[in-house]
Motif scaffolding. Structure first.
Motif, PDB file in Angstrom:
ATOM      1  N   HIS A   1     -55.788   6.652  38.534  1.00 42.96           N
ATOM      2  CA  HIS A   1     -55.330   6.683  37.132  1.00 42.96           C
ATOM      3  C   HIS A   1     -56.423   7.316  36.274  1.00 42.96           C
ATOM      4  CE1 HIS A   1     -51.954   4.015  38.174  1.00 42.96           C
ATOM      5  NE2 HIS A   1     -52.828   3.372  38.925  1.00 42.96           N
ATOM      6  N   ARG A   2     -56.684   8.574  36.514  1.00 42.21           N
ATOM      7  CA  ARG A   2     -57.777   9.254  35.835  1.00 42.21           C
ATOM      8  C   ARG A   2     -57.482   9.435  34.350  1.00 42.21           C
ATOM      9  NH1 ARG A   2     -60.107  13.898  39.959  1.00 42.21           N
ATOM     10  NH2 ARG A   2     -60.226  12.564  41.807  1.00 42.21           N
TER      11      ARG A   2
ATOM     12  N   ALA B   1     -57.343  -4.381  33.196  1.00 43.37           N
ATOM     13  CA  ALA B   1     -58.106  -5.552  32.755  1.00 43.37           C
ATOM     14  C   ALA B   1     -59.202  -5.902  33.758  1.00 43.37           C
ATOM     15  CB  ALA B   1     -57.165  -6.740  32.575  1.00 43.37           C
ATOM     16  N   ALA B   2     -58.883  -5.810  35.044  1.00 38.93           N
ATOM     17  CA  ALA B   2     -59.884  -6.111  36.070  1.00 38.93           C
ATOM     18  C   ALA B   2     -61.024  -5.100  36.033  1.00 38.93           C
ATOM     19  CB  ALA B   2     -59.230  -6.109  37.449  1.00 38.93           C
ATOM     20  N   GLY B   3     -60.691  -3.816  35.891  1.00 37.57           N
ATOM     21  CA  GLY B   3     -61.728  -2.790  35.826  1.00 37.57           C
ATOM     22  C   GLY B   3     -62.622  -2.947  34.611  1.00 37.57           C
TER      23      GLY B   3
ATOM     24  N   ALA C   1     -51.729  12.065  37.273  1.00 42.43           N
ATOM     25  CA  ALA C   1     -52.432  12.015  35.996  1.00 42.43           C
ATOM     26  C   ALA C   1     -51.625  11.256  34.958  1.00 42.43           C
ATOM     27  CB  ALA C   1     -52.736  13.436  35.512  1.00 42.43           C
ATOM     28  N   GLN C   2     -50.247  11.343  35.084  1.00 39.57           N
ATOM     29  CA  GLN C   2     -49.415  10.733  34.068  1.00 39.57           C
ATOM     30  C   GLN C   2     -48.953   9.330  34.452  1.00 39.57           C
ATOM     31  OE1 GLN C   2     -46.289  13.590  33.502  1.00 39.57           O
ATOM     32  NE2 GLN C   2     -47.534  14.932  32.251  1.00 39.57           N
ATOM     33  N   ALA C   3     -49.303   8.855  35.645  1.00 36.08           N
ATOM     34  CA  ALA C   3     -48.869   7.535  36.090  1.00 36.08           C
ATOM     35  C   ALA C   3     -49.383   6.473  35.128  1.00 36.08           C
ATOM     36  CB  ALA C   3     -49.368   7.274  37.509  1.00 36.08           C
ATOM     37  N   LYS C   4     -48.503   5.523  34.853  1.00 36.76           N
ATOM     38  CA  LYS C   4     -48.880   4.458  33.936  1.00 36.76           C
ATOM     39  C   LYS C   4     -49.864   3.521  34.605  1.00 36.76           C
ATOM     40  CE  LYS C   4     -46.925   0.808  31.036  1.00 36.76           C
ATOM     41  NZ  LYS C   4     -45.688   0.104  30.619  1.00 36.76           N
ATOM     42  N   THR C   5     -50.923   3.206  33.895  1.00 33.78           N
ATOM     43  CA  THR C   5     -51.947   2.326  34.436  1.00 33.78           C
ATOM     44  C   THR C   5     -51.480   0.878  34.362  1.00 33.78           C
ATOM     45  OG1 THR C   5     -53.674   3.837  33.673  1.00 33.78           O
ATOM     46  CG2 THR C   5     -54.340   1.596  34.264  1.00 33.78           C
ATOM     47  N   PRO C   6     -51.454   0.160  35.504  1.00 30.08           N
ATOM     48  CA  PRO C   6     -51.050  -1.259  35.475  1.00 30.08           C
ATOM     49  C   PRO C   6     -52.003  -2.065  34.601  1.00 30.08           C
ATOM     50  CG  PRO C   6     -51.033  -0.403  37.723  1.00 30.08           C
ATOM     51  CD  PRO C   6     -51.682   0.642  36.868  1.00 30.08           C
ATOM     52  N   PRO C   7     -51.486  -2.888  33.711  1.00 29.10           N
ATOM     53  CA  PRO C   7     -52.351  -3.655  32.793  1.00 29.10           C
ATOM     54  C   PRO C   7     -53.356  -4.548  33.512  1.00 29.10           C
ATOM     55  CG  PRO C   7     -50.065  -3.727  32.066  1.00 29.10           C
ATOM     56  CD  PRO C   7     -50.051  -3.095  33.421  1.00 29.10           C
TER      57      PRO C   7
END
Length: 509
Positions: A339-340, A15-17, A5-11
């Motif tokens: 990455h919820r 951006a792709a999502g 839950a706390q993992a940093k979301t790759p930029p």
């Protein structure tokens, strides 16, 4: 779970999502913009009519009935094949998936051409249920096959009956598969046109097409499209609430053995007869209708050049669209599962919205957007592939998500602890684990694109004809014999994708 839950979301992933979500929201932006232009007073006058109430009742009633029927039927068949000693399980599994190769409008054509009295709600309910139940059966059967049999055995050891174990242990783990399948059925039914038009059951989709096609009443059609979007949003919110925030992945595959099978006893042959009767309705009737019209239809003809051209065009467009759609689904699903957050949930839900809009609305939105932003892609195959990706992204999302949810995130953490970067981890660890889901999603999208009608009619380059558009041209003029060869080729082209689905869901004897 906390680390996840706390993992940093790759930029780049975010951006792709977001880019995929924005693309999927183009039709919604089109509807919203023209709704504002029309104004609230005129919109209310258009919506507050008895006709809209009738369409709302028809659409909601049919969607609710078909979703419930496909869930019950799909679950029952999955339990019968995966958890009982049903004879010939491998054969039954293949046959139960086979209706995916018969497009809903071909199924409707078959029933109507045999008996014109089959129409209205009962006819629509019958045809839609027979056409769409595999969308629930497939994920339910796959989920049952992937469950650890030890969980059920522990429940039995504690004195719980098989029925109580089913309700307390098995069904909760089938929640993602059943909800995902039901969501697909509901969304596709909201956008279904061909079958419902042939069966003369008016819904918002058929009414929108009539408005654009006959009187070109853009205001009335836009108002109805707005109502359809609201129905889609309600369906997505209901799915989100029912799905909850549970995690279903586990490490390993449990015991290397099948789950214990319930003996059918005296019910064995009556149940075999019931499954056979279902398949007669889902496969036998369309087969009989096609053979009949090919043999005795006064309008039957075989223009080989036109048939070959339409078939090649259909395969090329469906293949390109299926690959593009599945690739677009990956970043959206990765955000939603790995990455919820509120942002990732919003991105995922946004990708579903356009699926509830008729192809003609998506087509009109892309015509306007392309002419104003990138006119160079207007009347090109690229714009048509983009429309397919918007329309059928949910099919890929459901399949890819089902696979990613059962891929243990701890394996990613192990790879990271060994110094492997996120991209390399995805390539070497995660993607191989979800390859089955990617294949199933691609096959499902291919099946959908090969039978898409309205967006293809509007966006295809001049002179481009597919099997679906040629079939519709003949069947809408009641030239059933002339439509039969195109319908037959549609079914034959759909068979390889259906076989691919069955191979990804292979079962033991």
């Amino acid at each position: 779970m906390k680390a996840n839950a706390q993992a940093k979301t790759p930029p780049l992933l975010l951006a792709a999502g977001v880019a995929v979500a924005l693309l999927a929201l183009i039709p919604l932006a089109y509807v919203a913009t023209y709704t504002v232009i029309i104004g609230p007073v005129e919109i209310w006058e258009l919506v507050a009519r008895p006709r809209i109430v009738e369409l709302l009742r028809n659409t909601v009633t049919l969607a609710a009935a078909c979703m419930a029927a496909t869930v019950v039927l799909g679950l029952a068949l999955a339990l019968l094949v995966e958890r009982t000693d049903l004879p010939g399980r491998r054969l039954w599994h293949g046959l139960l998936v086979a209706p995916l190769a018969v497009p809903a409008f071909v199924n409707g054509y078959a029933w109507v051409s045999i008996d014109r009295s089959i129409n209205g709600f009962s006819g629509a309910f019958l045809v839609i249920t027979l056409s769409y139940y595999p969308l629930v059966y497939l994920p339910a059967a796959a989920a049952l096959r992937g469950l650890d049999p030890a969980l059920e055995e522990v429940s039995w050891a504690l004195g719980h009956s098989r029925w109580r174990t089913l309700g307390r242990v098995v069904l909760p783990q089938l929640r993602p598969a059943l909800l995902g399948g039901a969501l697909l059925v509901g969304l596709h039914l909201l956008a279904e046109f061909g079958a419902l038009a042939l069966l003369r059951f008016p819904t918002f989709t058929t009414a929108i097409y009539d408005q654009y096609g006959s009187t070109f009443n853009g205001s009335a059609a836009t108002a109805m499209a707005g109502v359809l979007v609201m129905l889609c949003l309600l369906l997505l919110l209901a799915d989100l609430r029912l799905r909850g925030h549970r995690h279903y992945a586990r490490i390993g595959q449990g015991a290397a053995r099948d789950a214990s099978r319930t003996p059918l006893g005296a019910l064995r042959w009556p149940l075999v007869a019931a499954v056979a009767a279902l398949l007669v309705l889902a496969l036998g009737v369309p087969t009989y209708a096609l053979v009949r019209w090919l043999a005795v239809g006064t309008s039957t003809e075989f223009p080989l050049d036109e048939l070959a051209t339409a078939a090649l065009t259909t395969v090329a467009l469906a293949a390109a669209g299926a690959v593009a759609t599945t690739l677009a689904a990956i970043p959206v699903v990765w955000l939603a599962v790995r990455h919820r957050s509120r942002v990732s949930t919003l991105v995922e839900r946004s990708a579903y919205v356009a699926n509830a809009l008729p192809g003609i609305v998506v087509g009109l939105a892309l015509v306007v957007a392309s002419l104003k932003v990138v006119p160079v892609i207007y009347q090109t195959s690229l714009l048509l592939v983009i429309a397919y990706a918007i329309l059928f992204l949910p099919r890929a999302l459901v399949s890819v998500r089902a696979g990613l949810e059962q891929a243990p995130v701890v394996l990613d953490h192990v790879a990271h602890s060994l110094g492997v970067g996120p991209v390399r981890t995805a390539q070497r660890v995660t993607l191989p684990l979800i390859a089955s889901g990617l294949g199933a999603g691609t096959a499902l999208v291919f099946l959908a694109i090969s039978t898409e009608l309205t967006a293809t009619l509007m966006l295809s380059p001049i002179g481009t004809h597919t099997l679906a558009t040629e079939f519709w041209s003949a069947s809408s003029e009641l030239r059933y014999g002339a439509a039969a060869p195109y319908a037959l080729l549609l079914v034959l082209i759909s068979i390889p994708a259906t076989v691919l689905l069955m191979r990804h869901e292979r079962i033991t004897p």
